[in-house]
Design an enzyme around this catalytic site. Structure first.
Site, PDB file in Angstrom:
ATOM      1  N   SER A 163      -3.653  12.041   2.295  1.00 41.29           N
ATOM      2  CA  SER A 163      -4.081  12.537   1.011  1.00 41.29           C
ATOM      3  C   SER A 163      -4.764  11.496   0.132  1.00 41.29           C
ATOM      4  O   SER A 163      -5.385  11.826  -0.877  1.00 41.29           O
ATOM      5  CB  SER A 163      -2.894  13.135   0.263  1.00 41.29           C
ATOM      6  N   LYS A 199      -4.450   6.424  -7.509  1.00 35.88           N
ATOM      7  CA  LYS A 199      -4.483   7.797  -7.033  1.00 35.88           C
ATOM      8  C   LYS A 199      -3.983   8.758  -8.114  1.00 35.88           C
ATOM      9  O   LYS A 199      -3.030   8.434  -8.836  1.00 35.88           O
ATOM     10  CB  LYS A 199      -3.602   7.905  -5.783  1.00 35.88           C
ATOM     11  N   SER A 254      -0.537   9.288   4.553  1.00 36.83           N
ATOM     12  CA  SER A 254      -1.550   9.411   3.508  1.00 36.83           C
ATOM     13  C   SER A 254      -2.152   8.090   3.044  1.00 36.83           C
ATOM     14  O   SER A 254      -3.118   8.100   2.277  1.00 36.83           O
ATOM     15  CB  SER A 254      -0.970  10.152   2.295  1.00 36.83           C
TER      16      SER A 254
END
Length: 468
Positions: free
Chosen positions: A155, A80, A179
């Site tokens: 996220s 990420k 997330s």
């Protein structure tokens, strides 16, 4: 061999270690899949073919020398964009950070490398990693490969979309308010939020995180099988003393009875019929594997949710508001406005009260989870949301936040949780993934993975999809 990208991480690692296939062949196939699938979903926003092939060659060279290449030898993974990876920008979805190039790896990245994983790209996140939807002004909009009318989650929306589409067998994600768990749910894969202190993490490129983020934010894996979650979680959790919260806890705890609590509507949550059906189906799957199920209320989540938001937003207001203004991302600006509208700004005494109250909630949850080693609850009160629902209106934002009660409330206690996808159903936006959430006591990821394996075994195999 073609379509190696369809294989689970455990199978790839076994074949590479046995030299039935080379790590380079696996990487080449993964990069080809990335090139074919990513343009339709924009899950990976930074590709690294040269680095991936070099890492794969290093795995092959180690095996040729008779050395052990690691438990994830040759497994393609994604990282990420909100964690440091040497030589790449830690953008966190922000134009104001696109030149923030990391000089060294975050511990979780270093641990994946040491385990033999081959990083093929970096995945998208909303600006500031602030939402359960994934769009920003720097990298653009990530789509759900199962159904583009649905959010891919956030996220870690790029992570969920990537692993669902077969772009890497393992995806790294982070979770401070769902997330990891929510993108796994939305994209029809599995996702593990580890206990606070399990997986070492730290971004050398930035300042120390404030105390709320230190207490609640964790890194963990998303994958298409529970076995792959176990394999990657153990690799991620290796010692790195740069994270002062890291705990050398064993991966297997004391034996516990196969007893689970079921709570369909925690604290009055308006759980949708399709979500309730998935929960009751998961409970039956556990029963078929020898688990006893007791339907009961669970410890508080609403007050932890309120305190979590108060603590986190108080810290964000110290510098985050100015950064949101500089970034000028319309989604982030709207979301922050709604959060501030709904969340009280504490004074110093109230801030201290939040931290003090946390201990009491941890105590309640630990006592409950001693009696019921696993708790089965919704991931979300609704099926995966229509994409970008949260920025349609203030009322829509409130609907989203209420549905995410468990996502937001749980991290205050630092507890581990697991999203298990259980299949598909029909929602208002068409075909939709659905799943359940499991919660266990601190450092008892082994219980979550055992229960997740039982639920997975009684359901359909999760396959990578071609983006819709």
């Amino acid at each position: 061999m073609s379509e190696l990208w369809r294989l689970d991480a455990s199978e790839i690692a076994a074949r590479v270690a046995a030299r039935q296939v080379s790590a380079r062949e696996v990487a080449q196939d993964a990069l080809a899949r990335l090139a074919a699938a990513n343009p339709r979903i924009n899950a990976v926003v930074q590709e690294m073919p040269e680095q991936a092939l070099a890492a794969a060659d290093a795995v092959d060279a180690a095996l040729a020398r008779g050395e052990t290449a690691g438990p994830l030898a040759g497994v393609p993974v994604t990282i990420k964009v909100n964690v440091d990876q040497a030589g790449f920008a830690t953008t966190n979805g922000l134009r104001i950070q696109q030149e923030l190039v990391a000089a060294e790896d975050n511990p979780v990245v270093a641990n994946l490398r040491r385990a033999g994983a081959v990083i093929i790209g970096r995945t998208n996140t909303p600006a500031f990693s602030l939402r359960w939807f994934t769009r920003n002004s720097l990298h653009g909009h990530t789509r759900n490969p199962r159904n583009p009318a649905l959010t891919p989650g956030g996220s870690s929306g790029g992570a969920g979309a990537a692993v669902a589409a077969g772009i890497g067998a393992i995806a790294h994600g982070t979770d401070i308010a769902g997330s990891i768990r929510y993108p796994a749910y939305a994209c029809g894969v599995h996702g593990l939020r580890p206990t606070l202190g399990r997986v070492p993490a730290w971004n050398p490129s930035g300042p120390e995180r404030a105390i709320g983020a230190q207490l609640m934010a964790v890194s963990g894996p998303l994958a298409r099988s529970i076995a792959d979650l176990r394999l990657s979680f153990q690799a991620m959790a290796a010692e790195d003393l740069r994270d002062p919260w890291w705990v050398p806890a064993p991966f297997e705890g004391p034996a516990m009875p196969k007893r689970a609590a079921l709570c369909v509507r925690p604290e009055g949550l308006d759980t949708a019929p399709e979500v309730e059906a998935a929960l009751r189906d998961a409970a039956l799957r556990l029963q078929s594997q020898g688990w006893s199920i007791v339907e009961t209320a669970c410890p508080p989540l609403r007050e932890p949710m309120r305190l979590q938001l108060m603590l986190w937003l108080a810290e964000f207001r110290r510098g985050g508001n100015a950064a949101v203004a500089r970034e000028g991302d319309p989604d982030a600006s709207f979301v922050l406005q709604q959060m501030e509208r709904l969340t009280q700004m504490p004074d110093l005494h109230q801030f201290q009260d939040v931290l003090q109250a946390r201990a009491g909630f941890v105590r309640q949850w630990q006592a409950f989870l001693k009696n019921y080693p696993v708790l089965l609850v919704p991931v979300c009160a609704e099926l995966p949301f229509p994409d970008l629902l949260d920025v349609q209106s203030p009322e829509a934002f409130e609907r989203v936040a209420e549905a995410q009660l468990v996502q937001i409330g749980l991290p205050l206690m630092g507890l581990p949780a697991l999203t298990v996808t259980t299949g598909n159903t029909q929602g208002s936006a068409g075909a939709s993934p659905v799943g359940v959430q499991l919660i266990a006591g601190r450092y008892r990821e082994d219980l979550l993975l055992a229960a997740g394996t039982a639920i997975e075994a009684a359901g359909p195999r999760i396959e990578a999809c071609d983006p819709a």
